[in-house]
Design an enzyme around this catalytic site. Sequence first.
Site, short mmCIF file in Angstrom:
data_model
loop_
_atom_site.label_atom_id
_atom_site.label_comp_id
_atom_site.label_asym_id
_atom_site.label_seq_id
_atom_site.Cartn_x
_atom_site.Cartn_y
_atom_site.Cartn_z
N ARG A 12 0.83 -1.21 0.00
CA ARG A 12 0.00 0.00 0.00
C ARG A 12 0.86 1.25 0.00
O ARG A 12 0.97 1.93 -1.00
CB ARG A 12 -0.95 -0.01 1.22
CG ARG A 12 -2.11 0.99 1.10
CD ARG A 12 -1.77 2.42 1.47
NE ARG A 12 -1.26 2.58 2.82
CZ ARG A 12 -0.77 3.72 3.28
NH1 ARG A 12 -0.71 4.80 2.51
NH2 ARG A 12 -0.28 3.81 4.52
N ASP A 13 1.51 1.55 1.07
CA ASP A 13 2.30 2.78 1.16
C ASP A 13 3.47 2.72 0.20
O ASP A 13 3.94 3.74 -0.29
CB ASP A 13 2.79 2.98 2.60
CG ASP A 13 3.27 4.40 2.87
OD1 ASP A 13 2.94 5.29 2.07
OD2 ASP A 13 3.96 4.61 3.87
N HIS A 204 6.81 4.95 12.32
CA HIS A 204 6.72 4.85 10.85
C HIS A 204 7.69 5.88 10.28
O HIS A 204 7.39 7.07 10.24
CB HIS A 204 5.28 5.14 10.42
CG HIS A 204 5.05 5.06 8.94
ND1 HIS A 204 4.15 4.18 8.38
CD2 HIS A 204 5.56 5.77 7.91
CE1 HIS A 204 4.13 4.35 7.05
NE2 HIS A 204 4.98 5.32 6.76
N HIS A 206 10.46 7.29 7.27
CA HIS A 206 10.96 7.29 5.90
C HIS A 206 12.47 7.52 5.96
O HIS A 206 12.96 8.18 6.87
CB HIS A 206 10.27 8.37 5.08
CG HIS A 206 8.84 8.04 4.76
ND1 HIS A 206 8.25 8.34 3.57
CD2 HIS A 206 7.89 7.39 5.48
CE1 HIS A 206 6.99 7.91 3.55
NE2 HIS A 206 6.75 7.34 4.72
N CYS A 237 4.81 9.22 0.16
CA CYS A 237 3.49 9.84 0.12
C CYS A 237 3.36 10.78 -1.08
O CYS A 237 4.23 11.63 -1.28
CB CYS A 237 3.23 10.62 1.41
SG CYS A 237 1.65 11.47 1.39
N ASN A 246 10.03 4.64 2.10
CA ASN A 246 9.86 4.13 3.45
C ASN A 246 11.13 3.38 3.82
O ASN A 246 11.86 2.90 2.95
CB ASN A 246 8.68 3.15 3.49
CG ASN A 246 7.35 3.83 3.29
OD1 ASN A 246 6.81 4.40 4.20
ND2 ASN A 246 6.83 3.74 2.08
#
Length: 282
Positions: A12-13, A204, A206, A237, A246
């Site tokens: 997903r991300d 979370h 990056h 994003c 990420n």
Amino acid sequence: MDKVTLFEMGPRDGLQNEKKLIDTTDKIKLVDLLSECGFSKIEVTSFVSPKWVPQMADAADVLAGIHRNPAIAYAALTPNLRGYDGAKAARADEVAIFASASEGFSQKNINCSIDESLERFAPVLAAAKADNIPVRGYVSCVTDCPYDGPTPPENTARIAKALYDMGCYEISLGDTIGAATPETTSLMLQAVQQVVPIAKLAGHFHDTHARALDNIEVCLGYGLRTFDAAVGGLGGCPYAPGAKGNVATEKVATLLHSKGFATGLDLEKLAKASQFAQNLKG
């Protein structure tokens, strides 16, 4: 041995920001490869408007096509009640909602203020509670925003508390543009831990400036035991310019194993999934 959960974000991300539309069959294969690695949590897709994120237009087809392992929770991101209904129909095991700690990012990302976004989530939480579907909360821009600059720690704490009080079982703290440092991460955690239990927090990060692992080490020191990561270091994003990448799941797993933490992951299978993920990018 202390256990750390890695929440896999690659499908997903990791993929949402790719300009080239990736075949549904390849997305399904990626999730199936990840399902063999030992994860307990995989975020598969998001039920957002295809107008805004075309890459996720096949969300229901991907969830329908994967080989499900009953030991794994397959998650989907849902911005509103319509998205939640789509995720529920596609049999997502859990859903996630996302708010920002900065007003500028909230406006750019979901076209509303922070407080308006929280109001939108109330019916999602109510529906999920009735359906017995767990909800995870994301907070974006926890230390820095591409539009507003540094994020005051108290702002992050306010949003984290709001999501937790609404019923999110866990709050993922997102360094959306990869600008966090060990110092700003520590200041942010000092504020957030006063209003949300450490055991209910996840990190979370990056790796934009190659500080993600440093920040994860800081979080480990505070007692965090869940981290989001994307296989092959995929993604970023679409509303955070320059914030691609990420932190790679395999990098985090290697760090954790070197420090004596258990992840339950098979690093050889993870390397195979990573290679496939990176090939998807071309």
